[in-house]
Design a protein around this motif. Structure first.
Motif, short mmCIF file in Angstrom:
data_model
loop_
_atom_site.label_atom_id
_atom_site.label_comp_id
_atom_site.label_asym_id
_atom_site.label_seq_id
_atom_site.Cartn_x
_atom_site.Cartn_y
_atom_site.Cartn_z
N ALA A 97 1.17 -1.26 0.31
CA ALA A 97 0.06 0.30 0.00
C ALA A 97 0.55 1.59 -0.12
O ALA A 97 1.31 1.48 0.35
CB ALA A 97 -0.79 -0.19 1.06
N VAL B 275 -9.57 1.78 -3.49
CA VAL B 275 -9.14 0.38 -3.37
C VAL B 275 -8.33 0.41 -1.83
O VAL B 275 -7.50 1.62 -1.79
CB VAL B 275 -7.88 -0.85 -4.30
CG1 VAL B 275 -7.77 -1.94 -3.47
CG2 VAL B 275 -8.86 -0.85 -5.42
N LYS C 152 -7.96 -0.51 2.50
CA LYS C 152 -7.89 -1.56 4.09
C LYS C 152 -8.20 -1.37 4.54
O LYS C 152 -6.80 -0.41 5.05
CB LYS C 152 -7.15 -2.95 3.16
CG LYS C 152 -6.81 -4.63 4.10
CD LYS C 152 -8.23 -4.70 3.71
CE LYS C 152 -8.45 -6.74 3.80
NZ LYS C 152 -9.41 -7.10 3.35
N ASP D 140 -3.12 -6.16 3.95
CA ASP D 140 -2.57 -5.57 2.61
C ASP D 140 -3.76 -4.50 1.91
O ASP D 140 -5.06 -4.82 2.10
CB ASP D 140 -1.10 -5.43 1.93
CG ASP D 140 -0.19 -4.97 1.76
OD1 ASP D 140 -0.54 -3.69 1.67
OD2 ASP D 140 0.26 -5.34 0.67
N SER D 141 -2.93 -4.02 0.58
CA SER D 141 -4.38 -3.03 -0.70
C SER D 141 -3.14 -2.12 -1.40
O SER D 141 -2.06 -2.19 -0.82
CB SER D 141 -4.54 -2.27 0.73
OG SER D 141 -5.17 -1.02 -0.81
N PRO D 142 -3.88 -2.76 -2.85
CA PRO D 142 -2.99 -1.67 -3.43
C PRO D 142 -2.50 -0.69 -3.39
O PRO D 142 -1.13 -0.06 -3.87
CB PRO D 142 -3.03 -2.32 -4.94
CG PRO D 142 -4.58 -3.66 -4.30
CD PRO D 142 -4.81 -3.41 -3.45
N GLN E 270 -3.79 1.85 2.61
CA GLN E 270 -4.50 1.18 4.25
C GLN E 270 -4.92 2.04 5.43
O GLN E 270 -4.45 3.49 5.30
CB GLN E 270 -3.63 1.29 4.82
CG GLN E 270 -2.68 -0.10 4.04
CD GLN E 270 -1.59 -1.36 4.88
OE1 GLN E 270 -0.25 -0.76 4.70
NE2 GLN E 270 -1.29 -2.79 5.39
N ASN F 193 -8.70 -7.51 -1.68
CA ASN F 193 -6.71 -7.37 -1.94
C ASN F 193 -6.72 -9.13 -2.65
O ASN F 193 -7.17 -9.28 -2.76
CB ASN F 193 -6.54 -6.95 -0.76
CG ASN F 193 -6.31 -7.94 0.30
OD1 ASN F 193 -7.67 -9.05 0.14
ND2 ASN F 193 -5.99 -7.65 1.22
N ASP F 194 -4.80 -9.07 -2.74
CA ASP F 194 -5.31 -10.25 -3.20
C ASP F 194 -5.71 -11.27 -2.59
O ASP F 194 -5.42 -12.61 -2.85
CB ASP F 194 -3.07 -10.30 -3.07
CG ASP F 194 -3.41 -9.22 -4.81
OD1 ASP F 194 -3.57 -9.00 -5.41
OD2 ASP F 194 -2.06 -9.09 -4.43
#
Length: 456
Positions: free
Chosen positions: A53, A74, A76, A89-91, A94, A446-447
Motif C-alpha cells: 500500500a 481500493v 484496507k 495489505d492493499s494495492p 491502508q 485485496n490479493d
C-alpha cells in the motif's frame, strides 16, 4: 538433531532480543540516491512482509473513517500488524485503526465493555480489572488489537473457552459505501460479521461480554513423556482453566505444560508432578533456554487475569519478532492422532522450529471461525525466518493434517487450496454473499481476499 544442537541454534538467535520493546509495525527508510526522496518501507511486526500500500491513513474519528472510505478507491483496515501474510495489505491505501482506541463505556447491567477497534487487549485490561471486571480469555500476546484479533479468529486456550471473537456481543463498522452499520448478537448477519477477514469494511467499535474479575495462578511442568500424553490427553488439557503444551518435537517429550487456574474456583495443589511431568523450579520461557523475564509470573503465584492468561507481559515482546508463524486447527476428537502424525516428521520439522504450542478452543457459531460448531485443538508453529524452507514444511504439514480436516489460522502462513477452503467452511457461500453486500464496489478487496474468498 539432538537437544544440545537445537538449543545452540535457537538460543543464539533469540537470547539477545528477549527484552525488545514491542513496536508493532516496522518502518524502514531506503537510502537517498541522487537527491530522490527516500522510499519508506512499512513492514509487519515480524518483518517478513512489506506492505505494498502506497498510502497510510490514520483517522482519529469515525467520521474521518467514513470520509476516507467514500473518497478512496481500493483500501484496507490495518490493525496492530501482527499478521504474517498479506491479509491487511492493499494495492493503494491502508486505513490504520490505531487512533480509534480506549474504553468507550462499561455497561454493568448487560455486563459488556465497548472499546475502540484499535484498542489492544493489554491496554484496556488493567482498567477493566480496576473496575472489577474481566474478559473471558486472552491470547498469548496481549499486544494485539481487538478488531484485528476478532477478524482473524485469534484465541487463547481452555477446553471451555471460545476464541476471542466469541466474546463479541456487538460491533460497529463502516461499509463500502461509507455508511455506519451496527450489528448485535441475534441479528441475522452478526455471526458472519465478527470473523470478517477485513472483507466487510472498517470496524470502528466492538462490544465484548465481561464477567467479574478473577485471579489466576500459573504452574509450569517440564518433560511430559509422549506416552503419558497419549494415555492422558484429554485430562491433561482439561487440567486448568487454560492449558498450553510446548514442544520442540525432540526426545519423545512435551517440553513444558503451562496450567493456568482460576483462584475463584476450587484450586488444589498440583504437587511436584503433572501426569509425570516435573514441576518447574523457576519461571520459564516457552523455549526453556531463554530468559523468562518478559513472561508472565508462574510458580503458582496468583495474579490478575490479564497478567496470567497471556504468556508474555504487555511491556515487552518475546523476541524481536523476526520469526514466521503458522497454525492449524483440527477437531478435538482427532487431535491426538494428528499430533502423533506430525511427531513422525520431527526430524524434518525441528531444524527450522523455535517452538510448537498446542492449545484447545471451544466451539462457536461464527461463520468463518475454524471452530464453527466444533471444539478444536490448535497446533501452532513459531519458525525461524527462513521462508523457503518453512514454506516447504508448511506444505508438508498440511498434507499430513489433511486426513483430519484441518483449518489454517487466517492471519498466519498457509498454503491450503482456496477451493478446499470454500468446501471446509459450512457458511462460506453465506459469507461471500455478505461480503458482496457490504462491499458492492470491492473497495476492501485485496490479493488475499481475491485468492481465498473471491477465488479469482
Amino acid at each position: 538433531m539432538k537437544r544440545k544442537e537445537f538449543i545452540k541454534t535457537t538460543a543464539t538467535f533469540a537470547a539477545a532480543t528477549a527484552l525488545t520493546p514491542l513496536t508493532s509495525c516496522k518502518t524502514e527508510t531506503k537510502k537517498v540516491v541522487d537527491e530522490v526522496a527516500p522510499e519508506v518501507v512499512r513492514k509487519n511486526w515480524a518483518g517478513n512482509y512489506a506492505y505494498r500500500a502506497k498510502n497510510l491513513h490514520e483517522p482519529k474519528t469515525v467520521e474521518e473513517v467514513q470520509a476516507l472510505v467514500k473518497n478512496l478507491d481500493v483500501q484496507k483496515a490495518l490493525g496492530s500488524c501482527h499478521c504474517f501474510n498479506n491479509i491487511a495489505d492493499s494495492p493503494l491505501n491502508q486505513i490504520s485503526t490505531k487512533n480509534l482506541k480506549g474504553v468507550i463505556g462499561i455497561d454493568e447491567e448487560n455486563m459488556t465493555v465497548k472499546v475502540g477497534a484499535g484498542t489492544k487487549y493489554g491496554e484496556f485490561a488493567p482498567e477493566l480489572h480496576k473496575k472489577g471486571y474481566a474478559v473471558h480469555n486472552l491470547a498469548s500476546l496481549p499486544h494485539i488489537s481487538v478488531a484485528g484479533a476478532c477478524a482473524t479468529a485469534t484465541h487463547g486456550s481452555g477446553v471451555n473457552n471460545g476464541n476471542l471473537p466469541s466474546s463479541v456481543s456487538a460491533l460497529e463498522l463502516v461499509n463500502g459505501k461509507g455508511e455506519i452499520v451496527r450489528l448485535k448478537r441475534g441479528d441475522d448477519r452478526f455471526d458472519g460479521a465478527v470473523v470478517n477477514l477485513g472483507a466487510l469494511g472498517i470496524v470502528t467499535e466492538m462490544t465484548l461480554h465481561i464477567q467479574k474479575t478473577f485471579e489466576v495462578r500459573q504452574d509450569v511442568f517440564q518433560d511430559l513423556l509422549l506416552e503419558s500424553l497419549k494415555e492422558n490427553f484429554d485430562a491433561i488439557l482439561a487440567g486448568g482453566y487454560s492449558v498450553s503444551l510446548f514442544t520442540d518435537w525432540l526426545d519423545q517429550k512435551v517440553s513444558q505444560v503451562w496450567v493456568k487456574r482460576r483462584m475463584d474456583e476450587e484450586v488444589k495443589d498440583l504437587g511436584n508432578e503433572y501426569y509425570g511431568a516435573k514441576a518447574a523450579t523457576r519461571n520459564l520461557h516457552p523455549i526453556t533456554e531463554l530468559s523468562a523475564v518478559n513472561c508472565t509470573d508462574q510458580m503458582g503465584v496468583p495474579g490478575p487475569w490479564y497478567d496470567r492468561l497471556p504468556h508474555f507481559k504487555m511491556g515487552f515482546t518475546p523476541s524481536s519478532g523476526e520469526e514466521l508463524q503458522s497454525e492449524f486447527f483440527v477437531p478435538r476428537e482427532k487431535a491426538l492422532e494428528a499430533i502423533l502424525a506430525l511427531e513422525k516428521k520431527r526430524e524434518q520439522i525441528h531444524p527450522q522450529l523455535f517452538i510448537t504450542e498446542i492449545r484447545t478452543i471451544a466451539a462457536d457459531n461464527l461463520w468463518m471461525s475454524p471452530c464453527y460448531n466444533k471444539d478444536c485443538v490448535a497446533i501452532h508453529f513459531t519458525w525461524k525466518q527462513n521462508p523457503k524452507e518453512v514454506g516447504e514444511l508448511i506444505t508438508m504439514i498440511e498434507k499430513e493434517l489433511e486426513p483430519f480436516g484441518y483449518m489454517p489460522h487466517w492471519g498466519k502462513l498457509f498454503s491450503m487450496d482456496p477451493l478446499k477452503i470454500s468446501e471446509r467452511y459450512e457458511r462460506f457461500d453465506d459469507f461471500l454473499a455478505l461480503a458482496k453486500n457490504f462491499d458492492p464496489q470491492g473497495k476492501f478487496r485485496n490479493d488475499y481476499l481475491n485468492r481465498n474468498i473471491y477465488q479469482l
